[in-house]
Design a protein around this motif. Structure first.
Motif, PDB file in Angstrom:
ATOM      1  N   VAL A  77       0.859  -1.181   0.000  1.00 38.59           N
ATOM      2  CA  VAL A  77       0.000   0.000   0.000  1.00 38.59           C
ATOM      3  C   VAL A  77       0.897   1.233   0.000  1.00 38.59           C
ATOM      4  O   VAL A  77       1.792   1.346   0.820  1.00 38.59           O
ATOM      5  CB  VAL A  77      -0.911  -0.008   1.246  1.00 38.59           C
ATOM      6  CG1 VAL A  77      -1.515   1.354   1.475  1.00 38.59           C
ATOM      7  CG2 VAL A  77      -1.994  -1.065   1.097  1.00 38.59           C
ATOM      8  N   PHE A  79       1.555   5.057   0.717  1.00 39.04           N
ATOM      9  CA  PHE A  79       0.967   6.046   1.619  1.00 39.04           C
ATOM     10  C   PHE A  79       1.641   7.391   1.383  1.00 39.04           C
ATOM     11  O   PHE A  79       2.860   7.489   1.420  1.00 39.04           O
ATOM     12  CB  PHE A  79       1.165   5.598   3.072  1.00 39.04           C
ATOM     13  CG  PHE A  79       0.158   6.173   4.024  1.00 39.04           C
ATOM     14  CD1 PHE A  79      -0.883   5.395   4.503  1.00 39.04           C
ATOM     15  CD2 PHE A  79       0.248   7.491   4.432  1.00 39.04           C
ATOM     16  CE1 PHE A  79      -1.828   5.921   5.376  1.00 39.04           C
ATOM     17  CE2 PHE A  79      -0.693   8.025   5.298  1.00 39.04           C
ATOM     18  CZ  PHE A  79      -1.729   7.233   5.773  1.00 39.04           C
ATOM     19  N   PHE A  81       1.883  11.108   2.959  1.00 37.07           N
ATOM     20  CA  PHE A  81       1.555  11.770   4.212  1.00 37.07           C
ATOM     21  C   PHE A  81       1.225  13.233   3.994  1.00 37.07           C
ATOM     22  O   PHE A  81       1.697  13.864   3.056  1.00 37.07           O
ATOM     23  CB  PHE A  81       2.722  11.658   5.190  1.00 37.07           C
ATOM     24  CG  PHE A  81       2.968  10.258   5.645  1.00 37.07           C
ATOM     25  CD1 PHE A  81       2.484   9.813   6.860  1.00 37.07           C
ATOM     26  CD2 PHE A  81       3.673   9.371   4.842  1.00 37.07           C
ATOM     27  CE1 PHE A  81       2.692   8.516   7.269  1.00 37.07           C
ATOM     28  CE2 PHE A  81       3.883   8.073   5.248  1.00 37.07           C
ATOM     29  CZ  PHE A  81       3.399   7.643   6.465  1.00 37.07           C
ATOM     30  N   ALA A  85       6.573  13.863   4.826  1.00 37.37           N
ATOM     31  CA  ALA A  85       7.455  12.912   5.521  1.00 37.37           C
ATOM     32  C   ALA A  85       8.562  12.403   4.613  1.00 37.37           C
ATOM     33  O   ALA A  85       8.918  11.235   4.647  1.00 37.37           O
ATOM     34  CB  ALA A  85       6.642  11.739   6.084  1.00 37.37           C
ATOM     35  N   LEU A  86       9.135  13.287   3.815  1.00 38.63           N
ATOM     36  CA  LEU A  86      10.288  12.888   3.009  1.00 38.63           C
ATOM     37  C   LEU A  86      11.474  12.652   3.939  1.00 38.63           C
ATOM     38  O   LEU A  86      11.563  13.262   4.996  1.00 38.63           O
ATOM     39  CB  LEU A  86      10.634  13.988   1.999  1.00 38.63           C
ATOM     40  CG  LEU A  86       9.568  14.290   0.959  1.00 38.63           C
ATOM     41  CD1 LEU A  86      10.039  15.407   0.040  1.00 38.63           C
ATOM     42  CD2 LEU A  86       9.234  13.044   0.152  1.00 38.63           C
ATOM     43  N   PHE A  87      12.378  11.756   3.530  1.00 30.84           N
ATOM     44  CA  PHE A  87      13.570  11.526   4.333  1.00 30.84           C
ATOM     45  C   PHE A  87      14.497  12.716   4.125  1.00 30.84           C
ATOM     46  O   PHE A  87      15.032  12.924   3.034  1.00 30.84           O
ATOM     47  CB  PHE A  87      14.246  10.224   3.914  1.00 30.84           C
ATOM     48  CG  PHE A  87      13.306   9.051   3.971  1.00 30.84           C
ATOM     49  CD1 PHE A  87      12.613   8.761   5.136  1.00 30.84           C
ATOM     50  CD2 PHE A  87      13.094   8.256   2.863  1.00 30.84           C
ATOM     51  CE1 PHE A  87      11.740   7.691   5.198  1.00 30.84           C
ATOM     52  CE2 PHE A  87      12.214   7.178   2.917  1.00 30.84           C
ATOM     53  CZ  PHE A  87      11.535   6.899   4.088  1.00 30.84           C
ATOM     54  N   PHE A  98      13.974   4.505  -2.127  1.00 34.11           N
ATOM     55  CA  PHE A  98      14.017   3.846  -0.822  1.00 34.11           C
ATOM     56  C   PHE A  98      13.245   2.518  -0.784  1.00 34.11           C
ATOM     57  O   PHE A  98      13.776   1.493  -0.365  1.00 34.11           O
ATOM     58  CB  PHE A  98      13.456   4.794   0.251  1.00 34.11           C
ATOM     59  CG  PHE A  98      13.577   4.265   1.657  1.00 34.11           C
ATOM     60  CD1 PHE A  98      14.711   4.505   2.400  1.00 34.11           C
ATOM     61  CD2 PHE A  98      12.552   3.522   2.230  1.00 34.11           C
ATOM     62  CE1 PHE A  98      14.831   4.017   3.693  1.00 34.11           C
ATOM     63  CE2 PHE A  98      12.669   3.021   3.518  1.00 34.11           C
ATOM     64  CZ  PHE A  98      13.808   3.271   4.247  1.00 34.11           C
ATOM     65  N   GLY A  99      11.996   2.565  -1.253  1.00 25.66           N
ATOM     66  CA  GLY A  99      11.165   1.361  -1.200  1.00 25.66           C
ATOM     67  C   GLY A  99      11.741   0.203  -2.007  1.00 25.66           C
ATOM     68  O   GLY A  99      11.463  -0.967  -1.728  1.00 25.66           O
ATOM     69  N   ARG A 143       7.643  18.829  -3.242  1.00 22.48           N
ATOM     70  CA  ARG A 143       7.790  17.798  -2.207  1.00 22.48           C
ATOM     71  C   ARG A 143       6.649  16.804  -2.280  1.00 22.48           C
ATOM     72  O   ARG A 143       6.845  15.601  -2.149  1.00 22.48           O
ATOM     73  CB  ARG A 143       7.793  18.436  -0.816  1.00 22.48           C
ATOM     74  CG  ARG A 143       9.068  19.174  -0.510  1.00 22.48           C
ATOM     75  CD  ARG A 143       9.019  19.743   0.890  1.00 22.48           C
ATOM     76  NE  ARG A 143       9.948  20.854   0.994  1.00 22.48           N
ATOM     77  CZ  ARG A 143      10.121  21.590   2.074  1.00 22.48           C
ATOM     78  NH1 ARG A 143       9.420  21.338   3.152  1.00 22.48           N
ATOM     79  NH2 ARG A 143      10.987  22.571   2.082  1.00 22.48           N
ATOM     80  N   ARG A 150       7.553   8.423  -4.575  1.00 23.35           N
ATOM     81  CA  ARG A 150       8.113   7.462  -3.627  1.00 23.35           C
ATOM     82  C   ARG A 150       7.097   6.365  -3.313  1.00 23.35           C
ATOM     83  O   ARG A 150       7.441   5.185  -3.246  1.00 23.35           O
ATOM     84  CB  ARG A 150       8.517   8.193  -2.341  1.00 23.35           C
ATOM     85  CG  ARG A 150       9.159   7.303  -1.308  1.00 23.35           C
ATOM     86  CD  ARG A 150       9.600   8.094  -0.098  1.00 23.35           C
ATOM     87  NE  ARG A 150       8.473   8.596   0.667  1.00 23.35           N
ATOM     88  CZ  ARG A 150       8.595   9.259   1.818  1.00 23.35           C
ATOM     89  NH1 ARG A 150       9.790   9.504   2.307  1.00 23.35           N
ATOM     90  NH2 ARG A 150       7.534   9.679   2.464  1.00 23.35           N
ATOM     91  N   ALA A 151       5.830   6.780  -3.134  1.00 17.45           N
ATOM     92  CA  ALA A 151       4.792   5.795  -2.827  1.00 17.45           C
ATOM     93  C   ALA A 151       4.518   4.895  -4.034  1.00 17.45           C
ATOM     94  O   ALA A 151       4.229   3.708  -3.882  1.00 17.45           O
ATOM     95  CB  ALA A 151       3.519   6.504  -2.380  1.00 17.45           C
ATOM     96  N   ILE A 154       6.884   1.410  -5.170  1.00 16.27           N
ATOM     97  CA  ILE A 154       6.716   0.010  -4.767  1.00 16.27           C
ATOM     98  C   ILE A 154       5.570  -0.664  -5.532  1.00 16.27           C
ATOM     99  O   ILE A 154       5.154  -1.755  -5.176  1.00 16.27           O
ATOM    100  CB  ILE A 154       6.474  -0.117  -3.249  1.00 16.27           C
ATOM    101  CG1 ILE A 154       5.247   0.695  -2.819  1.00 16.27           C
ATOM    102  CG2 ILE A 154       7.703   0.349  -2.471  1.00 16.27           C
ATOM    103  CD1 ILE A 154       4.807   0.406  -1.393  1.00 16.27           C
TER     104      ILE A 154
END
Lengths: 352, 284
Positions: A77, A79, A81, A85-87, A98-99, A143, A150-151, A154
């Protein structure tokens, strides 16, 4: 095909019940907006679907799999935010990668393939030139798009967005949500989005889930919700309405006879009993200037005026209470003016 | 208009004389209490020349004290890094019963006298202590040995790392960790790839303060050390013994080494503070 199915989801935080029995079915590829005031449970529902919170009761099935037992990794899933909530210590490229990088060795793509996929995603969100930037070098809208890429990295089966445009100014919001809408159509990924902005919900969603106090008030297409609200809450929350306690004196085939002060109306109803009820009058369902005495006419005095560009909004003091009325901009009244107000029975008037 | 106007702030401008007097008083204090002692330490240490300085420092007892201090500092910093991160992690990222008690307990070593802290360990592990007979039966030596010194030092320096990390981690919240988890990272990977890089400067800063205190700790270590020359004497204890034996040059030579470490710590601290300010301020 069903993408998400929840049955009787309950989530409590101490003595506060955030989710109070949620039954919801989402079809594959649908764009759903979870709409409600703050504290209505919409974000909690999203977090439960995303596996960030665990429900106290109920079942959750995602793409045919019982999801509450499976780990977050298997749930697949995506997500996004509210505050991205970026690194913060990773570049845009590494954030999106990242994923893919944290997968166990056996499932992990070779580095070259990861680079390729990340570059494709960055192109998709129009950030190819920003791959080396750090999150603090980006604007809010950029951002947000990194968070989305990023989401998506995956390859999620379901995409969850928590107030995705909440922190952006209104012009960027409008652009981004149109863009998101077309991107979602293009990718066909089942998407749920939390918002407290009814305009946003109506614009982007195939169906809107209206939530209030941890429960689902109504699920429907934007037209459904606006034209056939099932409760005073929905009528007021979607499009705004004047709500008055009234008396139903007789009920017929989806039509009820209602008395309220000097008014006596026959209006569409979802109620099948006589007795106390709530009458909802949209501000657009009032006509000005009828002098004839009738059961649907009130006399009122202007107490408040506001100019909204395409419309003017007046608040009238009437025998049944304060009544908000919208009029074309060429109807100019001043505070203290008197007028006869006719309630136009139709889609804008309903009794609950 | 009056609704939004704020009362004019009183503006005070001292006379130049007052400013000068205040500045001079401040500088005088600084010179008297910090600069002068520092100069005295180095002056005394080198009063018989470089050769004597080196001779004193290369004395076996001094070498042993320096070595012991470094070992103790190494152990306590390493262990307090681990404990500090765990404590700060637990306090900032989870809700659990007894959380406020734990938060208060972390500060206990700051408020308690180091001598009492040392005594606690004697009462626990000493020959007549609670666990003394059991330790003796298993031939384990804690008090008057290295483990006791390390334990006492850890106790005294425990708050530094945790205290530094808690506000930092509270400010950062849990959303980046949640993002990592939702992208499929395990708890362990999330810690290594997301949490740790975000707190690295705070962690270094805590370690630095912890190290400075660990090397300089006297009271607690004095109680549990037993003052065995060449074995359980740390640098501060060694300095005291030398001084009591009227070996002033030797005492000040070892002291100058500690003072030098303190100056080094100060510089590193200033550098780190700048890095932390930058990493905090730049991301909102």
């Amino acid at each position: 095909m069903t993408a998400i199915e929840t049955r009787g989801l309950v989530k409590r935080f101490g003595s506060f019940t955030a989710l109070d029995g949620i039954d919801l079915t989402v079809r594959d590829g649908e764009m759903i907006a979870l709409l409600g005031p703050s504290g209505s449970g919409k974000t909690t529902l999203l977090r439960v679907l995303g596996g960030l919170d665990h429900p106290d009761e109920g079942t959750l099935i995602i793409n045919g799999d019982e999801a509450l037992q499976s780990s977050l990794k298997d749930r697949r899933v995506g997500f996004v935010f509210q505050h991205y909530a970026l690194f913060r210590h990773m570049s845009v490229f590494e954030n999106v990668a990242f994923g893919l990088r944290v997968k166990p060795k056996a499932e992990r793509l070779p580095d070259a393939d990861i680079t390729l996929r990340v570059e494709r995603l960055l192109a998709l969100v129009h950030l190819s030139n920003h791959a080396r930037r750090m999150p603090d070098q980006l604007s809010g809208g950029q951002r947000q798009r990194v968070a989305l890429a990023r989401a998506l990295a995956i390859e999620p089966r379901v995409l969850l967005l928590d107030e995705p445009f909440g922190a952006l100014d209104s012009k960027v919001r409008k652009e981004l949500r149109r863009w998101l809408r077309s991107l979602q159509h293009e990718l066909g990924v089942t998407t749920l989005l939390v918002t407290h902005d009814q305009e946003e919900a109506l614009e982007v969603a195939d169906r809107v889930v209206v939530m209030n106090k941890g429960r689902i008030e109504q699920v429907g297409t934007p037209e459904d919700l606006y034209q056939r609200p099932q409760s005073p809450f929905v009528a007021d929350f979607i499009g705004g309405a004047n709500l008055f306690p009234c008396e139903v004196t007789a009920v017929g085939n989806e039509i009820a006879s209602v008395t309220l002060g000097p008014l006596s109306l026959r209006v569409p109803s979802v109620k099948f009993q006589t007795g106390p009820a709530t009458l909802s009058i949209r501000s657009s369902a009032v006509r000005l200037g009828n002098d004839g005495l009738s059961n649907s006419v009130l006399s009122g005095r202007v107490t408040h005026t506001s100019y909204l560009g395409a419309l003017r909004e007046y608040v009238f003091d009437t025998p049944i209470g304060a009544l908000t009325v919208t009029q074309p901009p060429d109807v100019v009244l001043r505070t203290g003016d008197r007028a006869q107000l006719e309630i136009v029975v139709g889609a804008g008037v309903i009794v609950f | 208009m009056t609704l939004f106007s704020t009362p004019a702030a009183p503006i005070r401008t001292e006379a130049p004389v007052v400013r000068w007097v205040l500045t001079l008083v401040g500088l005088a204090f600084l010179g008297l209490f910090i600069l002068l002692p520092l100069i005295a330490v180095f002056g005394q240490a080198f009063s018989r020349g470089l050769a004597k300085y080196w001779e004193v420092l290369s004395d076996p007892d001094s070498v042993s004290a320096i070595g012991l201090t470094l070992v103790v500092a190494l152990f306590s910093v390493a262990l307090n890094l681990v404990f500090g991160v765990i404590a700060a992690w637990a306090i900032t990222k989870f809700e659990f019963p007894g959380k406020s008690i734990l938060t208060t307990l972390i500060d206990l070593p700051f408020s308690i006298s180091p001598v009492v802290a040392g005594l606690v360990f004697v009462l626990l592990f000493g020959a007549k202590g609670l666990l003394g007979p059991w330790l003796a039966a298993h031939d384990l030596k804690i008090i008057f040995a290295l483990p006791g010194i390390v334990l006492a030092t850890i106790f005294v320096t425990f708050p530094f790392v945790a205290r530094e990390l808690i506000p930092l981690m509270q400010e950062q919240g849990t959303s980046e960790e949640e993002a990592a988890r939702s992208l499929g990272a395990s708890g362990w990977l999330t810690f290594w790839k997301v949490t740790l890089p975000n707190i690295r400067f705070g962690l270094l800063y805590g370690a630095l303060l912890c190290n400075a205190r660990a090397m300089g700790e006297f009271g607690a270590v004095s109680v549990v050390s037993g003052h065995i020359r060449g074995e359980t004497n740390t640098m501060p204890l060694h300095i005291e013994i030398l001084y009591n034996e009227y070996q002033f040059v030797a005492a000040f030579a070892v002291a100058s080494l500690l003072a030098f470490l303190a100056l080094l710590t100060l510089v590193a601290k200033a550098v780190l503070e700048r890095r932390i300010a930058r990493s905090r301020g730049s991301f909102t």
